[in-house]
Design a protein around this motif. Structure first.
Motif, short mmCIF file in Angstrom:
data_model
loop_
_atom_site.label_atom_id
_atom_site.label_comp_id
_atom_site.label_asym_id
_atom_site.label_seq_id
_atom_site.Cartn_x
_atom_site.Cartn_y
_atom_site.Cartn_z
N UNK A 20 0.82 -1.20 0.00
CA UNK A 20 0.00 0.00 0.00
C UNK A 20 0.85 1.25 0.00
N UNK A 21 0.18 2.35 -0.02
CA UNK A 21 0.81 3.66 0.03
C UNK A 21 1.39 3.87 1.43
N UNK A 22 2.62 4.30 1.50
CA UNK A 22 3.24 4.59 2.80
C UNK A 22 3.02 6.07 3.11
N UNK A 23 2.45 6.32 4.29
CA UNK A 23 2.18 7.69 4.73
C UNK A 23 2.69 7.87 6.15
N UNK A 24 3.03 9.11 6.47
CA UNK A 24 3.30 9.44 7.86
C UNK A 24 1.95 9.60 8.55
N UNK A 25 1.81 9.01 9.73
CA UNK A 25 0.59 9.15 10.51
C UNK A 25 0.96 9.57 11.92
N UNK A 26 0.56 10.76 12.27
CA UNK A 26 0.79 11.28 13.63
C UNK A 26 -0.06 12.53 13.79
N UNK A 27 -0.14 13.00 14.99
CA UNK A 27 -0.84 14.26 15.23
C UNK A 27 -0.19 14.95 16.42
N UNK A 33 4.54 18.60 24.16
CA UNK A 33 5.95 18.91 24.36
C UNK A 33 6.78 18.42 23.17
N UNK A 34 6.38 17.29 22.59
CA UNK A 34 7.10 16.73 21.47
C UNK A 34 6.55 17.35 20.18
N UNK A 35 7.38 18.08 19.44
CA UNK A 35 6.95 18.77 18.23
C UNK A 35 7.41 18.07 16.95
N UNK A 36 7.86 16.82 17.06
CA UNK A 36 8.39 16.12 15.89
C UNK A 36 7.35 15.96 14.79
N UNK A 37 6.11 15.69 15.12
CA UNK A 37 5.08 15.51 14.10
C UNK A 37 4.95 16.76 13.24
N UNK A 38 5.11 17.92 13.83
CA UNK A 38 5.00 19.17 13.09
C UNK A 38 6.32 19.58 12.44
N UNK A 39 7.43 19.37 13.15
CA UNK A 39 8.70 19.94 12.72
C UNK A 39 9.67 18.97 12.05
N UNK A 40 9.63 17.69 12.44
CA UNK A 40 10.65 16.75 11.95
C UNK A 40 10.08 15.33 11.93
N UNK A 41 9.01 15.12 11.15
CA UNK A 41 8.31 13.84 11.15
C UNK A 41 9.22 12.70 10.67
N UNK A 42 10.20 13.01 9.83
CA UNK A 42 11.09 11.96 9.31
C UNK A 42 11.88 11.27 10.42
N UNK A 43 12.11 11.96 11.51
CA UNK A 43 12.91 11.39 12.60
C UNK A 43 12.06 10.63 13.62
N UNK A 44 10.75 10.62 13.45
CA UNK A 44 9.88 9.94 14.40
C UNK A 44 9.93 8.43 14.20
N UNK A 45 10.03 7.71 15.29
CA UNK A 45 9.93 6.25 15.23
C UNK A 45 8.45 5.88 15.15
N UNK A 46 8.15 4.87 14.38
CA UNK A 46 6.79 4.34 14.23
C UNK A 46 5.80 5.34 13.65
N UNK A 47 6.25 6.31 12.87
CA UNK A 47 5.33 7.27 12.27
C UNK A 47 4.93 6.87 10.86
N UNK A 48 5.57 5.86 10.28
CA UNK A 48 5.26 5.43 8.92
C UNK A 48 4.24 4.30 8.97
N UNK A 49 3.17 4.46 8.21
CA UNK A 49 2.11 3.47 8.15
C UNK A 49 1.96 2.99 6.72
N UNK A 50 1.82 1.67 6.54
CA UNK A 50 1.53 1.09 5.24
C UNK A 50 0.01 1.09 5.09
N UNK A 51 -0.51 2.06 4.36
CA UNK A 51 -1.95 2.29 4.27
C UNK A 51 -2.55 1.55 3.08
N UNK A 52 -3.81 1.23 3.19
CA UNK A 52 -4.55 0.68 2.05
C UNK A 52 -5.49 1.74 1.49
#
Length: 160
Positions: A20-27, A33-52
């Motif tokens: 499936x399409x790989x997307x970042x999924x977070x909010x 306190x953690x701004x990775x989803x907004x500022x640096x999503x590529x460095x987040x662990x477990x933020x990539x989802x294999x979507x259908x």
């Protein structure tokens, strides 16, 4: 018994791996306190989802006052999206972005430079909702083909 081996061999030819399409999924919200989803999503662990689903999305909400302050951001994958664009009310500006390539929802979500190649703040393309093939459709077609082969084999076995 040889018919069973032939059936298994033919069945294995019909089965292919699909992804499936790989997307970042977070909010995140302004209170996180953690701004990775907004500022640096590529460095987040477990933020990539294999979507259908068909689209990767970013929904970003900024305050109008103070200008540009992040209220919330949501990265997701969906089948149907509202039209991409910017919606404003009395207190917020909401950016709605969608794209259809792996990990394309990694930018800021603002897309305020007017360049379609950089609409998500990166090298992604923006797509309006429409037609497209999902990996789920491919899997469905393969299963129908496999079912047809199975039915034909059973009928041949019962008749002969």
């Amino acid at each position: 018994m040889t018919q069973m081996y032939i059936f298994l061999f033919l069945s294995s030819l019909l089965i292919t791996t699909t992804q499936g399409l790989k997307c970042y999924t977070c909010s995140a919200t302004e209170d996180d306190a953690n701004t990775q989803c907004a500022d640096d999503v590529e460095s987040m662990e477990n933020a990539i989802t294999d979507c259908d689903k068909k689209y990767c999305t970013i929904t970003r909400v900024d305050y109008l006052d103070p200008k540009g302050k992040l209220a919330s951001i949501n990265r997701n994958c969906v089948d149907k999206v509202p039209a991409d664009g910017i919606v404003e009310d009395a207190t917020h500006r909401t950016y709605l972005r969608s794209c259809r390539t792996d990990l394309c929802n990694n930018g800021s979500g603002k897309g305020d430079n007017g360049n379609i190649d950089n609409a998500l703040g990166d090298k992604s393309l923006i797509y309006a909702p429409g037609t497209g093939k999902s990996s789920a459709i491919t899997i469905y077609k393969q299963n129908v083909s496999l079912l047809c082969v199975l039915i034909i084999t059973i009928i041949r076995t019962v008749i002969w």
